[in-house]
Write an enzyme that holds these catalytic residues in place. Structure first.
Site, PDB file in Angstrom:
ATOM      1  CG  ASP A   1       1.098   2.772   1.458  1.00  0.00           C
ATOM      2  OD1 ASP A   1       0.066   2.471   0.490  1.00  0.00           O
ATOM      3  OD2 ASP A   1       1.936   1.921   1.607  1.00  0.00           O
TER       4      ASP A   1
ATOM      5  CG  ASN B   1      -4.969  -3.069  -0.677  1.00  0.00           C
ATOM      6  OD1 ASN B   1      -5.176  -2.262  -1.776  1.00  0.00           O
ATOM      7  ND2 ASN B   1      -5.636  -2.934   0.289  1.00  0.00           N
TER       8      ASN B   1
ATOM      9  CG  ASP C   1       3.350  -1.616  -1.923  1.00  0.00           C
ATOM     10  OD1 ASP C   1       3.580  -1.418  -0.682  1.00  0.00           O
ATOM     11  OD2 ASP C   1       2.090  -2.137  -2.201  1.00  0.00           O
TER      12      ASP C   1
ATOM     13  CG  ASN D   1       1.911   0.570   6.653  1.00  0.00           C
ATOM     14  OD1 ASN D   1       3.007   0.888   6.578  1.00  0.00           O
ATOM     15  ND2 ASN D   1       1.150  -0.437   5.981  1.00  0.00           N
TER      16      ASN D   1
ATOM     17  CG  PHE E   1      -4.042  -7.214   0.987  1.00  0.00           C
ATOM     18  CD1 PHE E   1      -4.658  -7.432  -0.212  1.00  0.00           C
ATOM     19  CD2 PHE E   1      -4.951  -6.809   2.107  1.00  0.00           C
ATOM     20  CE1 PHE E   1      -6.163  -7.685  -0.391  1.00  0.00           C
ATOM     21  CE2 PHE E   1      -6.315  -6.881   1.948  1.00  0.00           C
ATOM     22  CZ  PHE E   1      -6.766  -7.489   0.723  1.00  0.00           C
TER      23      PHE E   1
ATOM     24  CG  HIS F   1       5.124  -1.312   3.480  1.00  0.00           C
ATOM     25  ND1 HIS F   1       4.201  -0.542   4.466  1.00  0.00           N
ATOM     26  CD2 HIS F   1       4.661  -1.117   2.198  1.00  0.00           C
ATOM     27  CE1 HIS F   1       3.456   0.319   3.490  1.00  0.00           C
ATOM     28  NE2 HIS F   1       3.622  -0.350   2.266  1.00  0.00           N
ATOM     29  CG  LEU F   2      12.176  -0.224   5.421  1.00  0.00           C
ATOM     30  CD1 LEU F   2      13.372   0.505   5.712  1.00  0.00           C
ATOM     31  CD2 LEU F   2      12.685  -1.315   4.675  1.00  0.00           C
ATOM     32  NE  ARG F   3       5.492  -5.161   6.810  1.00  0.00           N
ATOM     33  CZ  ARG F   3       4.571  -4.811   6.280  1.00  0.00           C
ATOM     34  NH1 ARG F   3       4.062  -3.408   6.444  1.00  0.00           N
ATOM     35  NH2 ARG F   3       4.068  -5.178   5.171  1.00  0.00           N
TER      36      ARG F   3
HETATM   37 ZN   LIG Z   1      -0.580   1.059  -0.456  1.00  0.00          ZN
END
Ligand SMILES: [Zn+2]
Length: 462
Positions: free
Chosen positions: A156, A309, A336, A98, A354, A66-68
């Site tokens: 995700d 999570n 993750d 996400n 999470f 996740h690089l946001r």
């Molecule tokens: Zn996930």
């Protein structure tokens, strides 16, 4: 300087079944030669780096980070996240959709590609959403996402609950030859659980997230893979039952696969009760940490850096993941990497988001738990970071074949070091592994022949 020679290293290239002492020559961003004749082929002005005692392998790929960006740059950015990847030994990462807004349309994919080209330190691939705004209500434009260049689709962070919608998503994805990745979580079972349901959730008085909350969706995905013939990949598998279901499904030849993250096969739910309780009850399952001598890493109970999570499982789950990785049921390793701001994590356990960071510790923890513990050979471990993800996502990566883009990782499998918050280049500081004595570390990362990261003083000019 357009050419670089890495001399004297142990080259391990699972894609070509190669494992031996060899030189690697990189010219104009491509692998030009591997083997004893590589030095002879080097142009006169070639830069030479001595890497004896180190492993030289295809650049590692992390298909789950996740690089946001866009929208949450206080947590992490493409620049800081990919810098953390390079330092961790990774030359390619796949970012999850996400973000804010979600990556559910071609425009956002283009925006990320543009920023990655300008600011990225390593190769960045994009995963698009399965449903619009990751809300699980309406399919995203999967065809146009594919056209925009996504390498997979996933919701995700969320999970498509409607089984018919998931079936349609699989059917569309199959037409576009896009793998579907699923964060397996049955909302009706998990409700508002914050840690794995079991002994420790009861002791700590925290709401439980039952293992069946994951296993239910793994089973659903297996059934839908069978019904549609589409490939389903289960993300961050954390429960023993999920491993068993995947093992059985693969035995029947179904198009399913799974990945595991180091925190799930290193820690257990006891860690939420604090370092002391964790090492007393489940510490033996962490390879190389002698808790009887010296002082083991410590942290308090209810530390929100132990909240992720899916949540940490039991010692039984941890063992099942390690077995699944060893027997090939789980063919991919990933982090993750889920950065958050300090202020977001500095709240009661129930209210914290999470996720933990992972790009800079995953190689060491994987080496400790799988290679140093003698469960897996180095080539098999490297395959789970190279050919495994490359094959799933159809990436032209994960190999040192002559002519391939020169993405190369050099690491020292035995190097002992301590992960310190002040040394991290991620923007976020939500790792449970600060202060941990680790074994194994990347010392150089080359992306397309360019130095993305070289540890000071580690590589001598030959
Ligand atoms: Zn996930």
């Amino acid at each position: 300087m357009n050419s670089l020679l890495l001399t004297g290293g142990r080259v391990i290239d699972p894609a070509n079944c190669f494992d031996g002492r060899a030189d690697v020559l990189i010219c104009h961003g491509k692998v030009a030669a591997v083997g004893p004749d590589a030095a002879a082929k080097a142009p006169v002005d070639t830069e030479r780096l001595e890497v004896s005692g180190k492993v030289v392998c295809p650049g590692l790929i992390d298909l789950h980070v996740h690089l946001r960006e866009p929208g949450q740059v206080a947590k992490e950015t493409i620049a800081t996240g990919t810098a953390a990847a390079a330092r961790g030994g990774f030359t390619s990462v796949v970012c999850m959709p996400n973000t804010s807004p979600a990556i559910d349309n071609a425009g956002t994919v283009a925006l990320i590609h543009e920023r990655a080209a300008a600011q990225g330190v390593v190769n960045l691939y994009v995963a698009g959403a399965i449903t619009k705004n990751i809300a699980g209500e309406e399919l995203a434009p999967i065809g146009s996402l594919k056209k925009a260049g996504v390498v997979a689709i996933t919701d995700d962070g969320h999970c498509v609950q409607n089984n018919d919608m998931m079936r349609r998503a699989l059917e569309y994805a199959k037409m576009f030859e896009l793998p579907v990745l699923d964060h397996c979580q049955d909302y009706s079972l998990v409700i508002d659980g914050v840690m794995r349901e079991g002994y420790w959730s009861t002791v700590l008085g925290l709401r439980g997230w039952p293992a069946a909350g994951e296993e239910m969706m793994v089973a659903r995905n297996i059934l839908l893979a069978e019904a549609t013939g589409a490939h389903v990949h289960c993300q961050h598998v954390s429960a023993a039952g999920s491993v068993r279901l995947l093992r059985e499904a693969k035995k029947r030849g179904l198009p399913v696969s799974g990945e595991a993250c180091p925190h799930h096969f290193t820690l257990t739910d006891a860690a939420v009760a604090g370092g002391e309780k964790f090492f007393a009850s489940d510490g033996k399952g962490v390879f190389g940490l002698d808790v009887s001598s010296g002082d083991p890493p410590s942290w308090p109970a209810y530390d929100t850096n132990l909240k992720m999570n899916p949540p940490l499982g039991s010692a039984h789950d941890r063992e099942a993941l390690l077995e699944g990785l060893a027997d090939g049921t789980l063919e991919i390793l990933c982090s993750d990497h889920a950065p958050h701001c300090d202020y977001e994590k500095e709240v009661e356990f129930d209210y914290a988001p999470f996720g933990i960071t992972g790009l800079e510790t995953e190689l060491a923890l994987s080496l400790m738990q799988l290679y140093h513990s003698k469960r897996l050979g180095l080539a098999d471990l490297i395959a789970k970071f190279t050919v495994g993800p490359a094959r799933l996502l159809h990436l032209p990566k994960g190999t040192l074949s002559v002519g391939a883009e020169a993405d190369v990782t050099v690491f020292d499998p035995d190097r002992e070091w301590v992960f310190l918050r002040c040394d991290s280049v991620s923007k976020a500081a939500n790792s449970p592994f600060y202060g941990w004595p680790l074994r194994g570390r990347a010392v150089a990362t080359f992306v397309g022949g360019r130095k993305a990261w070289v540890e000071q003083g580690e590589l001598a000019t030959a």
